[in-house]
Design a protein around this motif. Structure first.
Motif, mmCIF file in Angstrom:
data_model
loop_
_atom_site.group_PDB
_atom_site.id
_atom_site.type_symbol
_atom_site.label_atom_id
_atom_site.label_comp_id
_atom_site.label_asym_id
_atom_site.label_seq_id
_atom_site.Cartn_x
_atom_site.Cartn_y
_atom_site.Cartn_z
ATOM 1 N N PRO A 1 38.570 25.431 30.075
ATOM 2 C CA PRO A 1 37.674 26.582 30.269
ATOM 3 C C PRO A 1 36.389 26.421 29.459
ATOM 4 O O PRO A 1 36.442 26.208 28.245
ATOM 5 N N LEU A 2 35.247 26.471 30.117
ATOM 6 C CA LEU A 2 33.952 26.416 29.437
ATOM 7 C C LEU A 2 33.469 27.821 29.116
ATOM 8 O O LEU A 2 32.931 28.079 28.036
ATOM 9 N N THR A 3 33.636 28.713 30.086
ATOM 10 C CA THR A 3 33.409 30.152 29.922
ATOM 11 C C THR A 3 34.518 30.834 30.709
ATOM 12 O O THR A 3 35.262 30.158 31.438
ATOM 13 N N PRO A 4 34.673 32.144 30.603
ATOM 14 C CA PRO A 4 35.733 32.805 31.367
ATOM 15 C C PRO A 4 35.608 32.615 32.882
ATOM 16 O O PRO A 4 36.592 32.798 33.613
ATOM 17 N N ALA A 5 34.402 32.238 33.362
ATOM 18 C CA ALA A 5 34.216 32.084 34.807
ATOM 19 C C ALA A 5 33.781 30.662 35.182
ATOM 20 O O ALA A 5 33.327 30.431 36.305
ATOM 21 N N ARG A 6 33.934 29.727 34.239
ATOM 22 C CA ARG A 6 33.520 28.350 34.521
ATOM 23 C C ARG A 6 34.504 27.375 33.884
ATOM 24 O O ARG A 6 34.885 27.532 32.728
ATOM 25 N N LEU A 7 34.911 26.365 34.658
ATOM 26 C CA LEU A 7 35.885 25.385 34.186
ATOM 27 C C LEU A 7 35.322 23.972 34.258
ATOM 28 O O LEU A 7 34.409 23.685 35.029
ATOM 29 N N MET A 8 35.921 23.089 33.462
ATOM 30 C CA MET A 8 35.693 21.654 33.636
ATOM 31 C C MET A 8 36.994 21.027 34.090
ATOM 32 O O MET A 8 38.046 21.242 33.484
ATOM 33 N N LEU A 9 36.931 20.239 35.181
ATOM 34 C CA LEU A 9 38.073 19.485 35.661
ATOM 35 C C LEU A 9 37.928 18.045 35.198
ATOM 36 O O LEU A 9 36.868 17.438 35.351
ATOM 37 N N VAL A 10 38.990 17.501 34.634
ATOM 38 C CA VAL A 10 38.988 16.111 34.199
ATOM 39 C C VAL A 10 40.131 15.394 34.915
ATOM 40 O O VAL A 10 41.306 15.653 34.651
ATOM 41 N N LEU A 11 39.766 14.498 35.840
ATOM 42 C CA LEU A 11 40.765 13.734 36.586
ATOM 43 C C LEU A 11 40.941 12.373 35.922
ATOM 44 O O LEU A 11 39.977 11.626 35.747
ATOM 45 N N ILE A 12 42.178 12.036 35.552
ATOM 46 C CA ILE A 12 42.482 10.772 34.890
ATOM 47 C C ILE A 12 43.437 9.980 35.777
ATOM 48 O O ILE A 12 44.480 10.498 36.194
ATOM 49 N N THR A 13 43.073 8.717 36.090
ATOM 50 C CA THR A 13 43.935 7.889 36.925
ATOM 51 C C THR A 13 44.707 6.894 36.074
ATOM 52 O O THR A 13 44.421 6.686 34.897
#
Length: 341
Positions: free
Chosen positions: A142-154
């Protein structure tokens, strides 16, 4: 060339060695002086005449010595009974240099730099193809309550980050639920299969998170498809300019071709199996712009999984044994690192 005529092949091998080293046409007297061929200059001249008639060497201009043709280099490469391995010190230096990498991008950048230095040619490394990678983990931050960061790891170490604007506030418990839903559905699946599963996720998650999941999945699918602009790392291009004479009237064409990723990917396509070296010499290259070059390529990965290809591009006047040894060694260590061995 008759299989029993080892003497003529010894003469060809000596011509290749001298021409690669000195970039000068090779005469019979020089061969006798520099190499222990065990025969007279007259015999060497006769052998050279036979080699020339069979198309293995040619005379670039009158009264000059001889130089190998593409056909001559091909026979030389095909008859390499053994490749002198790198020394233990060289192998240790390669391993230490690559193992210091921070992530996948760093591994590939270091590999290109190393290959270019070892071979003094242009080095090319292909990113692990996503179709052969699997999802190891999806982190949701969570970056802010209404914004996220997705981190995809292979599993090959590729890390892809994306931000998602949710359009509404999601609680900490909601973020944890999103994380669980994504990993329960995608972790362990090949990326090509995970991309198909993403489309079904919004209907499978909790009703109150359906809108957030839809936005997350819309962004996530971009991480699960190939990114052509990221597929290659190229280094050492300036090495080609050291010997402009090796590319008469065509160096510019070679440099332009190397800028086209499709051309370079085709050059690496010959390497289909991890550890299997492929050598394309001169006219054997499909692209007309590359017919003054030789390409030594190899697949890297684990025993049963090809992750990508790597190799070097240089003039046909190339140190093939040394180049093959360097390409094989670097590919071996990159495969071990990315396979987690």
């Amino acid at each position: 060339m008759a299989s029993g005529d080892e003497r003529r092949f010894d003469v060809l091998r000596a011509i290749v060695a001298d021409y690669v080293s000195n970039q000068e046409p090779v005469g019979s007297k020089a061969l006798v002086d520099r190499h222990n061929l065990g025969v007279s200059s007259a015999t060497v001249r006769n052998d050279m005449a036979a080699l020339e008639e069979d198309g293995y060497i040619t005379q670039p201009h009158t009264s000059a010595g001889r130089i190998p043709t593409d056909k001559g280099y091909r026979l030389f490469v095909d008859r390499l009974s053994e490749i002198k391995p790198l020394s233990s010190a060289e192998r240790k230096a390669i391993r230490n240099f690559l193992e210091g990498a921070l992530d996948l991008d760093d591994v590939l950048r270091r590999s290109v730099r190393l290959l270019a230095q070892l071979t003094r040619q242009v080095a090319v490394v292909q990113y692990p193809t996503l179709t052969s990678s699997t999802v190891r983990h999806v982190e949701v931050v969570p970056l802010t309550p209404a914004r996220l960061m997705l981190v995809l790891i292979t599993d090959t170490g590729r890390v892809d980050q994306r931000t998602v604007d949710l359009g509404d506030v999601v609680t900490e418990d909601g973020v944890a639920t999103l994380r669980d839903v994504l990993n329960n559905t995608l972790a362990g699946h090949r990326l090509i299969d995970a991309a198909a599963k993403v489309a079904e996720l919004p209907d499978q998650g909790p009703t109150e998170l359906r809108d957030a999941l839809t936005r997350v999945c819309t962004v996530l699918v971009e991480s699960l498809v190939e990114h052509p602009e990221e597929r290659l790392v190229l280094g050492g291009t300036a090495n080609l300019t050291r010997n402009v004479a090796d590319f008469p009237g065509s160096l510019r064409q070679v440099l332009e071709a190397l800028e086209e990723q499709v051309v370079v990917l085709k050059l690496l396509a010959a390497a289909r199996n991890p550890g299997a070296i492929a050598v394309r010499i001169g006219g054997e290259n499909e692209d007309e712009q590359m017919r003054s070059t030789s390409v030594v390529s190899i697949g890297y990965g684990s025993d049963d999984l090809l992750l990508g290809g790597m190799g070097v591009v240089g003039p046909t006047r190339m140190d093939y044994p040394g180049t093959i040894a360097a390409v094989r060694a670097v590919a071996n260590y990159v495969g071990q690192i990315l396979s987690g061995k």
